[in-house]
Design an enzyme around this catalytic site. Structure first.
Site, PDB file in Angstrom:
ATOM      1  CD  GLU A  27       0.289   2.672   7.933  1.00 61.61           C
ATOM      2  OE1 GLU A  27      -0.736   2.086   8.354  1.00 61.61           O
ATOM      3  OE2 GLU A  27       1.303   2.073   7.529  1.00 61.61           O
ATOM      4  CE  LYS A  78      -2.066  -1.236   3.788  1.00 67.26           C
ATOM      5  NZ  LYS A  78      -1.388  -2.546   3.920  1.00 67.26           N
TER       6      LYS A  78
END
Length: 329
Positions: A80, A15
């Site tokens: 995040e 990610k």
């Protein structure tokens, strides 16, 4: 029209690397992309996002968002994003709708218990586009759960937020997360939390000061059996042509089971395309072990042990010089 994107995936699905590349693509086209992360996430240092792949980029904090002149940016990227609060997600929605700036959020969908994080919950509810970044469980199925691991076992109780990387979490499919089953045996690269393995590192190199000289720059691999780390290796790239195996250890209670040999074979396979020669420094007692893989004597580092360590005795012999073995890759 701009959109709010939520791109989620389990641990290890790249990610952050994806987020960094999106920012790079904007910059390559002469446009500004603002990289953000929640202040809570401090694993990679202040105002830095870092990927397990080794990519990193400077960032600001989500909490600082309103200090910026948003008209300067063509895109906002949030890493995040699972740690966002509801109000912060609402602010991102406003930015998309009022300023027509796309916002791309990357994060976990659920915690180690399978429950949605607050940020993920509201992103799932309000995002215009929801995309899954896929990764796989050790069994080959799609990994959708982030298992927290402690002492070689999957744990399902505790605080929702516990920052950590490969040393604390592993991506599993639903079946193996439910059963708490970790891979019978696997080798993983460790990019964060390396010092969590210091007891094992010290078994091969008894000086924390010496370990500190190569640990951050070295590439670390651990071999786990049934979820328990049984062996580790650290490789330091010294140049485009030369790599050195600077640390190799097997937990004392697991020696004689071939773990170190399997780890060395794995490392050699990984580095053959990357360097022309690999070296390893050792004492005479382990020379036969490395010779089995094709390493041969190259030169001696005189007084290496006596100059850098307190007296070390192996098999009744006081170590003084280090023998360096080399393998043409």
């Amino acid at each position: 029209m701009a959109k709010l994107y939520f791109r989620y995936g389990a641990m290890g699905s790249s990610k952050t690397a994806n987020a960094i590349m999106v920012q790079y693509n904007y910059h390559e086209r002469g446009q500004n992309a603002l990289m953000l992360k929640p202040m809570l996430d401090n694993r990679d240092g202040e105002r830095i996002v870092g990927s397990r792949s080794g990519l990193s980029a400077p960032c600001a904090y989500v909490e600082e968002l309103d200090r910026f002149d948003l008209s300067m940016f063509h895109c906002i990227i949030v890493d995040e994003a699972q740690f966002l609060k509801k109000a912060q997600v609402e602010r991102l929605v406003e930015i998309v709708d009022q300023y027509n700036i796309p916002v791309i959020c990357y994060g976990l969908r659920a915690d180690f218990q399978g429950n949605l994080f607050e940020g993920s919950q509201w992103l799932m509810a309000w995002a215009d586009t929801i995309e899954e970044i896929k990764t796989v469980c050790w069994c080959g199925r799609k990994a959708t759960f982030n298992a927290r691991v402690a002492n070689g076992r999957v744990v399902k109780s505790g605080e929702q937020i516990l920052l950590g990387g490969n040393e604390s979490y592993v991506a599993l499919c639903r079946r193996h997360w439910s059963a708490g089953e970790l891979a019978p045996e696997e080798i993983r690269r460790i990019t964060t939390g390396k010092r969590a393995y210091l007891p094992l590192l010290l078994d091969a190199d008894p000086s924390e000061a010496m370990i500190a000289k190569y640990l951050d720059d070295g590439e670390m691999y651990v071999l786990s059996a049934g979820g328990e780390v049984v062996a580790e290796a650290v490789v330091l790239r010294k140049s485009d042509e030369l790599c050195e195996l600077v640390n190799l250890a097997t937990a004392p209670e697991h020696r004689g089971k071939g773990y170190a040999s399997r780890l060395v074979r794995h490392v050699l396979q990984l580095y053959r395309p990357r360097c022309r020669r690999m070296e390893v420094g050792t004492d005479s007692s382990t020379v036969p072990f490395y010779e089995r893989f094709g390493f041969r004597y190259a030169y001696t580092r005189e007084n290496f042990f006596s100059d850098n360590y307190p007296p070390i005795v192996e098999n009744g012999v006081l170590l003084k010089d280090m023998q360096v073995l080399s393998l043409e890759m």
